[in-house]
Design a protein around this motif. Sequence first.
Motif, short mmCIF file in Angstrom:
data_model
loop_
_atom_site.label_atom_id
_atom_site.label_comp_id
_atom_site.label_asym_id
_atom_site.label_seq_id
_atom_site.Cartn_x
_atom_site.Cartn_y
_atom_site.Cartn_z
N VAL A 45 0.86 -1.19 0.00
CA VAL A 45 0.00 0.00 0.00
C VAL A 45 0.89 1.24 0.00
O VAL A 45 1.85 1.32 0.78
CB VAL A 45 -0.94 0.02 1.23
N ILE A 46 0.58 2.17 -0.86
CA ILE A 46 1.31 3.44 -0.95
C ILE A 46 0.33 4.58 -0.76
O ILE A 46 -0.74 4.61 -1.39
CB ILE A 46 2.01 3.62 -2.31
N VAL A 47 0.67 5.53 0.11
CA VAL A 47 -0.10 6.77 0.21
C VAL A 47 0.55 7.78 -0.74
O VAL A 47 1.73 8.10 -0.60
CB VAL A 47 -0.10 7.32 1.65
N ALA A 48 -0.21 8.24 -1.72
CA ALA A 48 0.32 9.17 -2.72
C ALA A 48 -0.27 10.56 -2.46
O ALA A 48 -1.44 10.81 -2.72
CB ALA A 48 -0.03 8.70 -4.13
N THR A 49 0.57 11.44 -1.94
CA THR A 49 0.13 12.81 -1.67
C THR A 49 0.80 13.76 -2.64
O THR A 49 1.42 13.34 -3.62
CB THR A 49 0.39 13.19 -0.20
N THR A 50 0.68 15.04 -2.40
CA THR A 50 1.19 16.03 -3.36
C THR A 50 2.48 16.66 -2.86
O THR A 50 2.89 16.45 -1.72
CB THR A 50 0.16 17.14 -3.61
N THR A 51 3.07 17.45 -3.72
CA THR A 51 4.30 18.16 -3.36
C THR A 51 4.01 19.50 -2.70
O THR A 51 4.93 20.25 -2.37
CB THR A 51 5.16 18.40 -4.61
#
Length: 202
Positions: A45-51
């Motif tokens: 599982v990967i949490v993909a957030t923003t820069t």
Amino acid sequence: TTVAIIQARMGSSRLPGKVLEMFAGKTALEHCVERTRACPAIDEVIVATTTESRDDVLVEACRRKGWRWARGSEHDVLDRYYQAASELGPTDVVRITSDCPLTDPEVLGELIARYRGGEVDYASTSLPTPTFPIGISAEVMRFAALERAWREDANPAWREHVTPYLYRHPETFRLLGVGCEADYTHHRWTLDTPEDATLSRT
């Protein structure tokens, strides 16, 4: 390898910071991650957030919990997914949004099993129309299909929602819809408004 990517950001217009709202002693993001990880068909599982700097707090939350995380474009979410998935080179990618704290591991398992058995490129709980309660939704796709969409999709509005290029091209991609026995979309189990947050605490 099947990787689930959970998109998360703090910049929600209707309920800012909703992914860190607390429910039963845990944040909405914690519930979402834990329920996703409870699905045996998912390997990572990967949490993909923003820069964006306002999302630094989400990276810190991931670090504290020992979760894998990635950062990318706020609006080109297709690119964010592709870049996050590329780090692991999976066979299949599951898409989940962090405003679904009641994500159901059994529904995820059924979706992935049907997808694998159907030998398709993309499967969704929203095809042809949603039947699960709002907030119980997911998509799974071949990494190769995600990569093709990433290369070919030139529509910014589609890229913001990751998968329209796939399900709007049934002549190119093999599609599968997975629903339930009746229409339960009158139930709202998502987290998008203050009213949703109140309901989730009852």
